[in-house]
Design a protein around this motif. Structure first.
Motif, short mmCIF file in Angstrom:
data_model
loop_
_atom_site.label_atom_id
_atom_site.label_comp_id
_atom_site.label_asym_id
_atom_site.label_seq_id
_atom_site.Cartn_x
_atom_site.Cartn_y
_atom_site.Cartn_z
N ALA A 150 0.82 -1.22 0.00
CA ALA A 150 0.00 0.00 0.00
C ALA A 150 0.85 1.26 0.00
O ALA A 150 0.50 2.25 0.64
CB ALA A 150 -0.94 -0.01 1.20
N LEU A 151 1.95 1.24 -0.73
CA LEU A 151 2.82 2.43 -0.79
C LEU A 151 2.13 3.62 -1.45
O LEU A 151 2.59 4.76 -1.32
CB LEU A 151 4.12 2.10 -1.53
CG LEU A 151 5.15 1.30 -0.73
CD1 LEU A 151 6.29 0.85 -1.63
CD2 LEU A 151 5.69 2.11 0.44
N ASP A 152 1.02 3.37 -2.14
CA ASP A 152 0.28 4.47 -2.76
C ASP A 152 -0.30 5.42 -1.73
O ASP A 152 -0.74 6.54 -2.08
CB ASP A 152 -0.84 3.93 -3.65
CG ASP A 152 -1.89 3.15 -2.86
OD1 ASP A 152 -1.51 2.21 -2.11
OD2 ASP A 152 -3.09 3.46 -2.98
N LEU A 153 -0.32 5.03 -0.46
CA LEU A 153 -0.82 5.91 0.60
C LEU A 153 0.11 7.07 0.91
O LEU A 153 -0.29 8.04 1.53
CB LEU A 153 -1.07 5.10 1.87
CG LEU A 153 -2.41 4.36 1.94
CD1 LEU A 153 -2.38 3.27 3.01
CD2 LEU A 153 -3.54 5.34 2.21
N LEU A 154 1.37 6.95 0.50
CA LEU A 154 2.36 7.97 0.82
C LEU A 154 2.59 8.92 -0.34
O LEU A 154 2.66 8.50 -1.50
CB LEU A 154 3.68 7.32 1.21
CG LEU A 154 3.64 6.38 2.43
CD1 LEU A 154 5.03 5.81 2.69
CD2 LEU A 154 3.11 7.11 3.66
N ARG A 155 2.70 10.20 -0.02
CA ARG A 155 3.04 11.23 -1.01
C ARG A 155 4.36 11.86 -0.58
O ARG A 155 4.47 12.37 0.54
CB ARG A 155 1.94 12.29 -1.08
CG ARG A 155 2.16 13.36 -2.15
CD ARG A 155 1.16 14.50 -2.00
NE ARG A 155 -0.20 14.07 -2.23
CZ ARG A 155 -0.84 14.20 -3.39
NH1 ARG A 155 -0.23 14.76 -4.42
NH2 ARG A 155 -2.09 13.81 -3.52
#
Length: 416
Positions: free
Chosen positions: A133-138
């Motif tokens: 779920a690395l898409d949670l980080l910006r």
């Protein structure tokens, strides 16, 4: 480390992001914790600003804070407000807060915070990479906005403290600001860009992802209201809930703003206050924002998220039981318009949550000397999301007997 036959039964009290990160790291080590979550309607983890700010080591109480106290008590529209009915309740905490602003204590707090928060982005990534779920980080940095050099100078002490603890920052003029954020109002002519800070695009989904990981690795998450931490002799034996008793060899107290209530029957008094924070969520703001923005004159965070634009901030002292103050939430729309006058506010929703804050800005972490088997992980204040992943790694490592290279002493509950 324990072998498979003598692993302790561990209960984590609190299913906010700090408790979940502790439990995730315990589960990752094969210890199969039980998380007891009361599903408080105003828990902080779902509604925070999403900022991951490992360089934010300056405590809230800085030298000169005493001059700000009268405004805190009287200005209803101020960034920090204490209603008259709560003055007497808040005064002991405020006195400790002011006392902690002495230069030596500020330096000590900053050093301790730096030791905890160092590497926080990497700690978040290691959990989310494991969970896919690395898409949670910006990772687009953060930016403080200033109207002029004079306003920036007022923040110099805090900025210098951050620099001395290794935070990279770039000072921008109006042209540099606009190159990053072209839609910011012309009134803001200076900025400080923090390229190494980042954000989470959905804190509620982050908690769900971490919880799913705990279950996947054999841990449990139960919904129940904790009544007491049970003891025998000078050791904890588990917890009593509204759904029965849960025996345990170790109890980790990570109940956020409710933690002090559970410690009090054990003879432990902690000056824990809830700083009630608010946010407004705009599903279609009509403005493009590339990263977390914080206008210095407004003391709020404007964060682009996957389901809209969030404006979060405001500090209100009113206790755990008072209902949300909608007027405080609506003030955030004025803060947004100061930066983006063109923003659309139709469909805005509001939220209030309880930040667990201690007067020295340091959380309570580590073992409790008076009660064998009791550990703490609460009180992260405005840095709950940032501090959750490193706290989880450090506390779980220590419980597992790994002797992490970390000094828990500045965070000990005994400091009070």
């Amino acid at each position: 480390m324990w072998n498979t036959l003598d692993k302790p039964r561990i209960v984590v009290v609190g299913g906010g992001i700090v408790g979940l990160c502790v439990a995730w790291h315990l589960a990752w080590r094969g210890l199969k914790p039980i998380v007891v979550e009361a599903r408080k309607p105003h828990a902080a983890y779902a509604g925070n600003a999403g900022a991951i700010s490992h360089g934010s080591v300056a405590p809230l109480a800085m030298p000169g804070v005493l001059r700000q106290v009268p405004k805190m008590l009287t200005d209803r529209a101020g960034a920090l407000h204490i209603p008259a009915r709560y003055w007497l309740r808040a005064m002991p905490w405020l006195l400790r807060f002011v006392a902690s602003a002495r230069p030596a204590q500020v330096e000590a707090a900053a050093t301790a915070l730096a030791s905890l928060l160092y590497g926080a982005p990497e700690r978040h990534r290691e959990i989310l990479e494991e969970e896919g779920a690395l898409d949670l980080l910006r990772a687009q940095g953060q930016m403080y906005l200033y109207r002029d050099d004079a306003q920036m100078a007022k923040d110099e002490a805090g900025l210098d403290l951050r620099r001395r603890h290794g935070l990279r920052m770039e000072v921008l003029d109006r042209a540099g600001l606009v190159a990053f954020e072209p839609e910011v109002a012309p009134a803001y002519t200076r900025a400080v860009f923090l390229p190494d800070h980042g954000s989470c695009v959905n804190p509620a989904r982050l908690a769900e992802v971490v919880a799913a990981g705990i279950r996947r690795m054999g841990g449990e998450i139960r919904e129940a209201e904790i009544r007491t931490i049970t003891t025998e002799g000078r050791r904890v034996t588990g917890v009593t809930t509204d759904d029965g008793d849960i025996p345990a060899d170790r109890v980790v107290l990570a109940a956020g703003a409710w933690s002090a209530r559970l410690l009090a029957p054990l003879g432990i008094k902690v000056p824990l206050e809830t700083q009630r924070g608010y946010h407004v969520m705009l599903p279609d703001s009509g403005v493009q924002v590339g990263r977390v923005l914080s206008p210095a004159d407004r003391k709020v965070f404007i964060t682009p998220m996957e389901d809209g634009l969030r404006v979060a901030g405001s500090v209100e002292f009113a206790g755990l039981d008072a209902p949300p103050n909608e007027a405080r939430a609506q003030l955030l729309l004025g803060d947004l318009r100061a930066v983006f006058p063109q923003a659309r506010t139709a469909g805005a929703t509001t939220w209030m949550g309880h930040r667990p804050c201690l007067p020295d800005s340091l959380p309570v972490m580590g073992p409790v000397k008076a009660w064998g088997g009791l550990w703490c992980a609460f009180g992260h204040g405005h840095l709950g999301l940032t501090g959750s992943a490193p706290t989880g790694a450090l506390v779980a490592s220590a419980i597992a007997g790994e002797n992490p290279n970390f000094d828990f002493a500045p965070f000990a509950v005994e400091r009070f």
